[in-house]
Design an enzyme around this catalytic site. Sequence first.
Site, PDB file in Angstrom:
ATOM      1  N   ASP A 196       5.985  40.895  38.919  1.00 11.21           N
ATOM      2  CA  ASP A 196       4.766  40.733  38.164  1.00 11.21           C
ATOM      3  C   ASP A 196       4.586  41.945  37.075  1.00 11.21           C
ATOM      4  O   ASP A 196       4.767  43.142  37.582  1.00 11.21           O
ATOM      5  CB  ASP A 196       3.655  41.161  39.204  1.00 11.21           C
ATOM      6  CG  ASP A 196       2.409  40.944  38.654  1.00 11.21           C
ATOM      7  OD1 ASP A 196       2.235  41.112  37.554  1.00 11.21           O
ATOM      8  OD2 ASP A 196       1.177  40.242  39.379  1.00 11.21           O
ATOM      9  N   LYS A 205      -4.237  42.810  30.983  1.00 10.49           N
ATOM     10  CA  LYS A 205      -4.104  44.249  30.800  1.00 10.49           C
ATOM     11  C   LYS A 205      -3.643  44.952  29.469  1.00 10.49           C
ATOM     12  O   LYS A 205      -4.353  45.906  28.863  1.00 10.49           O
ATOM     13  CB  LYS A 205      -3.231  44.836  31.783  1.00 10.49           C
ATOM     14  CG  LYS A 205      -3.378  44.095  33.379  1.00 10.49           C
ATOM     15  CD  LYS A 205      -5.016  44.250  33.711  1.00 10.49           C
ATOM     16  CE  LYS A 205      -5.160  43.840  35.219  1.00 10.49           C
ATOM     17  NZ  LYS A 205      -6.538  44.077  35.695  1.00 10.49           N
TER      18      LYS A 205
END
Lengths: 513, 457
Positions: free
Chosen positions: B228, B267
């Site tokens: 990830d 993000k």
Amino acid sequence: MGYQSVSENSHLLSRIAAGDGHGENSSYFDGWKDYDSNPFHPVSNPGGVIQMGLAENLLCLDLIKEWIKEHPEASICTEEGLNYFEAVANFQDYHGLPSFRQALARFMGKARGGRVSFNPDSIVMSGGGTGAQETLAFCLADPGDAFLVPTPYYPAFDRDFCWRTGVRLLPINCFSSNNFKLTKAALESAYETARKNNIRVKGVLMTNPSNPLGTTMDRDTLKTLLTFVNQKRIHLVCDEVFSGSVFNQADFLSVCELLDEEPSYDKSLIHIAYSLSKDLGLPGFRVGVIYSYNDTVVKCARRMSSFGLVSSQTQHLLSHMLNDDDFTSKYLAENKRRLHTRHEEFTSGLEKFGIKCLPSTAGLFIWMDLRQFLKENTENAELKLWRVIIDDVKLNISPGSSFRCTEPGWFRVCFANMDDATMHVALKRIGDFADKVKDETTQLDDATMHVALKRIGDFADKVKDETTQLQQKKRFNKKLRLSFCRINDGGITQHLMSPHLQSPRSPLVKASH
Amino acid sequence: MVSSKAARNSHGQDSSYFLGWQEYEKNPYHPTNNPSGIIQMGLAENQLSFDQIESWLESNPDVLGLKHDGASVFRELALFQDYHGLPTFKNALAEFMAELRENKVQFDPSNIVLTAGATSANEILMFCLADPGDAFLVPTPYYPGFDRDLKWRTGAEIVPIHCSSSNNFKITKSALEEACERAQKKKLRVKGVLVTNPSNPLGTTLTRHELEILVDFICAKRIHLISDEIYSGTCFGIPEFISIAEVIGGRIDDVEDQVHIVYSLSKDLGLPGFRIGAIYSSNKAVISAATKMSSFGLISSQTQYLLAMLLSDKHFTASYISENKRRIKIRHDQLVEGLADVGIPCLESNAGLFCWVDMRHLLDKNTFTGEMELWKKIVYDVGLNVSPGSSCHCTEPGWFRVCFANMSTETLDVAMQRLASFVESGGQGEGPKGSRGLKKLMYWVRQLSLADDRTER
């Protein structure tokens, strides 16, 4: 697409991924492929395949486009709307933008003539209607449980409701003899069959207005359903994705209305799936809605919505649009009018060729009756006819067997995803085909009859010299019956599923290559 | 009446991680309207670089979608629901991902599956790679949302790989083997390992050595590795970020089919609301299955189009990436220094939107109950929502994840001042809210101890 064979890697994949539960390995996709490799275009490819297997509504996009142009503040990309950018881009709360939920509640109420009012706090977002169905299945049933679903039904339910959830869909068979209406007897019979097979039934899944029939449920049928689920203490999932596309009757009667009228029905059993993909013609924006009267379900579905939230950019735009009362009133009325006009043109055009459709008042398609053109009353014959329609008539329509219809010969034909000119081309092709088949059927019947007669003659000569006259007569009669009877198959081929999934090709895909 | 999934709490949202958010929501800090409210430091969001995107939008008015090269694309976008995704977007995303890795690796757009955020990407990969009851090994501490994303609807299990502060929480071969044995004892079939790199909550990047260990491990066991990499654009210091893509490229053994990357723009670009996630894999069978599953959470075409335009602008992406990192570093340093001033150390970090803060010395007792008590004081008395290490499945009490990129410099200052008062008063500070009442405090301690018992393994 040049993928390695799944089996080479399947030992590394899950059972779900390695299996066929997605429903896309069906011969149906020959039709899609044919369309993709040879798509109709009035100028550049007038001989191409016309896509009539796609239940999309293109008739009112101009109204929406106009609204967006006149309301730059609704977009976060314009000068007028840019000051919303940060707040919107940052907003990932799975409750959704409050203004968006309010807008949806208003719009859904309006589509029901203002006779139902929806509580914005019970509205949950999902990744389109597809996501809504799957989430409801996860919330209401465990793996191995079943939902009953009236046939014919939207093929992708097998994927949406069952694939990753492990829930099963069991058919409630409906027939043309009463225009495919759902009956109490059919409900009871389906339930009983499940019970005998030790399958726990958790609910009924129905679509109203119906896909593929284009019909709406009447009051009595809805009452029958509600009584049934209440008695059995099971859920009712109503997919009302076409609720704003009812054009040929005064009002759409939603199950929600009956709940308000009759307090003895247990509301906590009732759940609605909705989406803006059909009524607003915006499948690309992926706006799905779950509305439930059951707080536990709302809570759970809301948590699950993390897996398929609506983009906040889209929520922002549509909350402005759907909170604009003037616009939504005008839109819904105009959408009805254009659908009605298109439906009328199409069905009256078909009637001129002697082709009947199931009388319908809603949806983006008609349920066309081509049983008269079947060589035999079998599913194979239906598929052969379908193949001819794709290859020779160059129309991609959807065969009834892929909707689990119990009777061969019915086809779903979409009419709202093209302009008038293309519709007329399609009608002409159907007309030409209808004439041609009538001629061929007559000729074939004659030919078959001659062959049969010759065989009878030869046989008669042969048996003149043989045993008793009674035996001769019996054999003779038997042969006649074998020559002329039609074999009724009636079975549904399991591998045929899911004709209408996402289109593999769109102009935007082509544009980049 | 409802399903078992609906009836149980295996979605993990009763954990302290989410409860802290709820408390924040009831009483959110605002510099003028509510200066004594709770400051949200439990949300790993990047709010540092919106202005860059906004100014790009101002200079690119066509992006509304009504015009592209003069022709309207509204209709096509409205209808575009192809689960293969908008080609221009996938191309731009592939190039952006490569740029984040300084073009040391290239990504093939046809190996990308678009999903509704990384939340959906992780769940889809679980559905593709694990059957119910199968397990994935995940190093602790890990992002609390994984309990929901990996396990809830898939029926998969997480078996933690215990990492400890003794070696700065690095992944070791023995920790991997030990986790595997634990799984076997529980009769769980291990299907893979999932790592977050850069790590959430540690804020560190995996070393080349750790990456090689991981790849050796999955090769030997013939299992998957999910990396990830949603924070790949937030690495602001040394060592540099090394993607798993770089490591597998250089190996002789053919392990590409077993390695899958998860990405998102939530993000790096600070756009969590747009729900843009992606799976990247060279395993065609995985791509094929995952693509079909993405039907349940496609990205809005309107959003794909906007991002395609944005990410295709190479001037923009280059300057954005470097400016974003610069701002993250400044904010990171501000937090680290502010904490150091009051004697609170952090794990040395080079990435992420948070620090992994060591408050072990502030615990009354070196237990998770002690950690919860400290956490309660920080939330209610100090007025900071931080995430306790236990919610991240850390094996050692006393660590907290503190986010720094979701607030202004001024707010971070306020947070540091509050913390300073708290520490200076011996950890018994009155704080802006005063004590909420012993009853309420005890209630929460009880609630959260119970909740964490349920989720802890």
